[in-house]
Design an enzyme around this catalytic site. Structure first.
Site, PDB file in Angstrom:
ATOM      1  CG  ASP A  95      -0.375   0.208   2.932  1.00 34.46           C
ATOM      2  OD1 ASP A  95       1.253   0.073   2.402  1.00 34.46           O
ATOM      3  OD2 ASP A  95      -0.615   0.127   3.881  1.00 34.46           O
TER       4      ASP A  95
ATOM      5  CG  ASP B 252       1.919   2.933   4.800  1.00 31.27           C
ATOM      6  OD1 ASP B 252       0.795   2.676   4.950  1.00 31.27           O
ATOM      7  OD2 ASP B 252       2.737   2.570   4.428  1.00 31.27           O
TER       8      ASP B 252
ATOM      9  CG  ASP C 238      -3.404   2.769   5.138  1.00 32.38           C
ATOM     10  OD1 ASP C 238      -4.435   2.628   4.999  1.00 32.38           O
ATOM     11  OD2 ASP C 238      -2.412   1.261   5.853  1.00 32.38           O
TER      12      ASP C 238
HETATM   13  P1  GTP Z   1       3.767  -2.523   2.971  1.00 29.03           P
HETATM   14  O1  GTP Z   1       2.972  -1.595   2.990  1.00 29.03           O
HETATM   15  O2  GTP Z   1       3.673  -3.936   3.107  1.00 29.03           O
HETATM   16  O3  GTP Z   1       5.446  -2.069   2.481  1.00 29.03           O
HETATM   17  O4  GTP Z   1       5.119  -1.885   4.375  1.00 29.03           O
HETATM   18  P2  GTP Z   1       4.801  -1.560   5.476  1.00 29.03           P
HETATM   19  O5  GTP Z   1       5.611  -1.221   6.297  1.00 29.03           O
HETATM   20  O6  GTP Z   1       5.146  -0.008   5.280  1.00 29.03           O
HETATM   21  O7  GTP Z   1       3.320  -1.727   6.115  1.00 29.03           O
HETATM   22  P3  GTP Z   1       2.115  -1.251   6.691  1.00 29.03           P
HETATM   23  O8  GTP Z   1       1.354  -0.028   5.805  1.00 29.03           O
HETATM   24  O9  GTP Z   1       1.001  -2.074   7.282  1.00 29.03           O
HETATM   25  O10 GTP Z   1       2.799  -0.395   7.819  1.00 29.03           O
HETATM   26  C1  GTP Z   1       2.934   0.953   7.789  1.00 29.03           C
HETATM   27  C2  GTP Z   1       3.572   1.367   9.204  1.00 29.03           C
HETATM   28  O11 GTP Z   1       2.841   2.286  10.367  1.00 29.03           O
HETATM   29  C3  GTP Z   1       4.349   0.135  10.061  1.00 29.03           C
HETATM   30  O12 GTP Z   1       4.806   0.532  10.901  1.00 29.03           O
HETATM   31  C4  GTP Z   1       2.754  -0.158  11.077  1.00 29.03           C
HETATM   32  O13 GTP Z   1       2.915  -0.743  12.565  1.00 29.03           O
HETATM   33  C5  GTP Z   1       2.335   1.790  10.806  1.00 29.03           C
HETATM   34  N1  GTP Z   1       1.153   1.122  11.637  1.00 29.03           N
HETATM   35  C6  GTP Z   1       0.104   0.519  10.778  1.00 29.03           C
HETATM   36  N2  GTP Z   1      -1.588   0.565  11.683  1.00 29.03           N
HETATM   37  C7  GTP Z   1      -1.217   1.310  12.610  1.00 29.03           C
HETATM   38  C8  GTP Z   1      -2.208   2.134  13.709  1.00 29.03           C
HETATM   39  O14 GTP Z   1      -2.873   1.502  13.332  1.00 29.03           O
HETATM   40  N3  GTP Z   1      -1.204   1.963  14.156  1.00 29.03           N
HETATM   41  C9  GTP Z   1       0.038   2.498  14.803  1.00 29.03           C
HETATM   42  N4  GTP Z   1       0.568   2.946  15.196  1.00 29.03           N
HETATM   43  N5  GTP Z   1       0.855   1.983  13.553  1.00 29.03           N
HETATM   44  C10 GTP Z   1       0.144   1.350  12.738  1.00 29.03           C
HETATM   45 MN    MN Z   2       2.686   0.227   4.313  1.00 28.10          MN
HETATM   46 MN    MN Z   3      -0.018   0.911   6.372  1.00 25.14          MN
END
Ligand code: GTP
Ligand code: MN
Ligand code: MN
Length: 375
Positions: A204, A206, A299
């Site tokens: 995704d 972020d 996100d």
């Molecule tokens: P990919 O998207 O698979 O490339 O990996 P990513 O590391 O970007 O994972 P992800 O998008 O799922 O999450 C990004 C970061 O946001 C991670 O460090 C998560 O721990 C953090 N994160 C995701 N959801 C939440 C939440 O609800 N609360 C908090 N505090 N952190 C979150």
């Molecule tokens: Mn991500």
């Molecule tokens: Mn995410």
């Protein structure tokens, strides 16, 4: 302590947040295997076991060389008996029977396929599997009751399975910037998650958004979403309001580490031609995703300026790195770290910070840059 090729000592610290973990490392042949077992433990709702395998994998990611024999593992932390057994078998036979049989098992594959649907967690997937369902197609075929997120997840399943490229992330960044700037000038927008850590692809994209004037960010998300909806960019969105309250006696204990920012889980629609040429095209509206269109999970998080450093640290990841930061804070410093604040239980006060560097300093940790948080 272990000696590396040059005879220099490798001092492997035991918390992942004390170590530098680059994206590319030397032991993928071992870490991929351990992470299969970690994922399988998650599927079986065994968090402790899952974290143990992830910690073991993470230590191997931080090694400056490829593991050639069990001797190389002497003095390394976080390698339990089970992980060592798996590593030994891979070093000796080229693969581990437990890992391969897990990978091939019908249960594991069905859990992977069903939890791979946006909006589906382990509990739901497990219930469906006990009812004999195996794939997203089975959900449609048998007319399962799906909530709105799961409906979108099934509808865009194959699109969302495709990795998001950095070029696509940049394109979405441009769209988000256009949206934010037109509803509230002066905002700061930051690319978070895996892309901030230097990954070339992600599941995704972020984003973290704030405004330097505290309070200006209130209600910002709904304005951004309206703008994006008018432009026909959104295939799906679910927005949650900010529910964070700072308590004088310290943060409330919460079972989940989900934060309470104003946030939006969404699916963006990109035109494939646009994602190739790199130019944003948002003129067409409607919510269908036709053949010339690409669906991407996005996100969005809005943070008050005073919490921006904590939100930045909390949304950069990796998930294990975040988990280890919170464990370090609690176990070693009697502090509580969240994406909102850092609370010191010995002094009974909140420690403020403007930058990530200040938060590491409060925690008594050496600063680790995002590109080395790939624990
Ligand atoms: P990919 O998207 O698979 O490339 O990996 P990513 O590391 O970007 O994972 P992800 O998008 O799922 O999450 C990004 C970061 O946001 C991670 O460090 C998560 O721990 C953090 N994160 C995701 N959801 C939440 C939440 O609800 N609360 C908090 N505090 N952190 C979150
Ligand atoms: Mn991500
Ligand atoms: Mn995410």
């Amino acid at each position: 302590p272990e000696l590396n090729g040059d005879g220099a000592e490798i001092l492997m610290k035991s918390y992942a947040c004390q170590r530098r973990t680059p994206l590319k490392h030397h032991n993928a042949f071992l870490t991929e295997a351990l992470e299969i077992l970690a994922q399988n433990a998650e599927f079986n709702d065994n968090e402790g076991r899952s974290v143990a395998f992830r910690r073991a994998a993470s230590v191997l990611k931080a090694l400056p060389h490829r593991v050639k024999s069990m001797e190389d593992l002497r003095c390394l932390p976080c390698l339990g008996d089970h992980s060592q057994r798996v590593i030994k078998e891979i070093l000796e036979d080229g693969s581990s029977r437990e890992v391969e049989s897990t990978r091939q098992s019908e249960q594991f594959q069905a859990m992977k396929a069903l939890t791979g649907v946006f909006g589906v967690g382990v509990r739901t997937a497990d219930r469906w599997i006990r009812e004999g369902l195996r794939t997203p197609d089975d959900l449609i075929r048998t007319g399962q009751q799906l909530n709105r997120a799961q409906q979108a997840g099934v509808q865009y399943y194959s699109e969302l399975q495709r990795a998001v490229t950095r070029a696509e992330a940049e394109l979405i960044m441009a769209i988000v910037e256009a949206a934010v700037n037109s509803v509230l000038p002066g905002c700061q927008i930051q690319l978070m998650g895996g892309f901030r850590r230097g990954k070339e692809v992600g599941h995704d994209v972020d984003f973290l958004i704030t405004h330097p004037e505290e309070g200006k960010e209130e209600g910002l998300m709904s304005k951004i979403i309206s703008w994006l909806e008018e432009q026909g960019v959104l295939l799906y969105q679910k927005t949650t309001r900010n529910s964070y309250v700072e308590r004088l006696d310290g943060p409330a204990r919460s079972a989940s580490n989900m934060d309470r920012f104003e946030r939006c889980f969404s699916i963006f629609k990109l035109h494939s031609s646009a994602s190739r040429s790199g130019s944003a095209s948002t003129s067409e509206s409607g919510s269908a995703c036709d053949s010339g269109c690409r669906a991407v999970r996005v996100d969005l998080v809005v943070s008050p300026f005073s919490q921006f450093a904590f939100a930045t640290l909390g949304w950069t990841g990796s998930k294990l790195f975040e988990r280890e930061l919170r464990r370090w804070a609690g176990q070693e410093k009697q502090m509580t770290l969240s994406s909102h604040t850092l609370y010191d239980s010995k002094q009974n006060l909140y420690l403020r910070a403007q930058t990530e560097e200040e938060i590491f300093a409060h925690l008594g940790l050496e600063f680790i840059p995002p590109s080395e948080r790939n624990a």
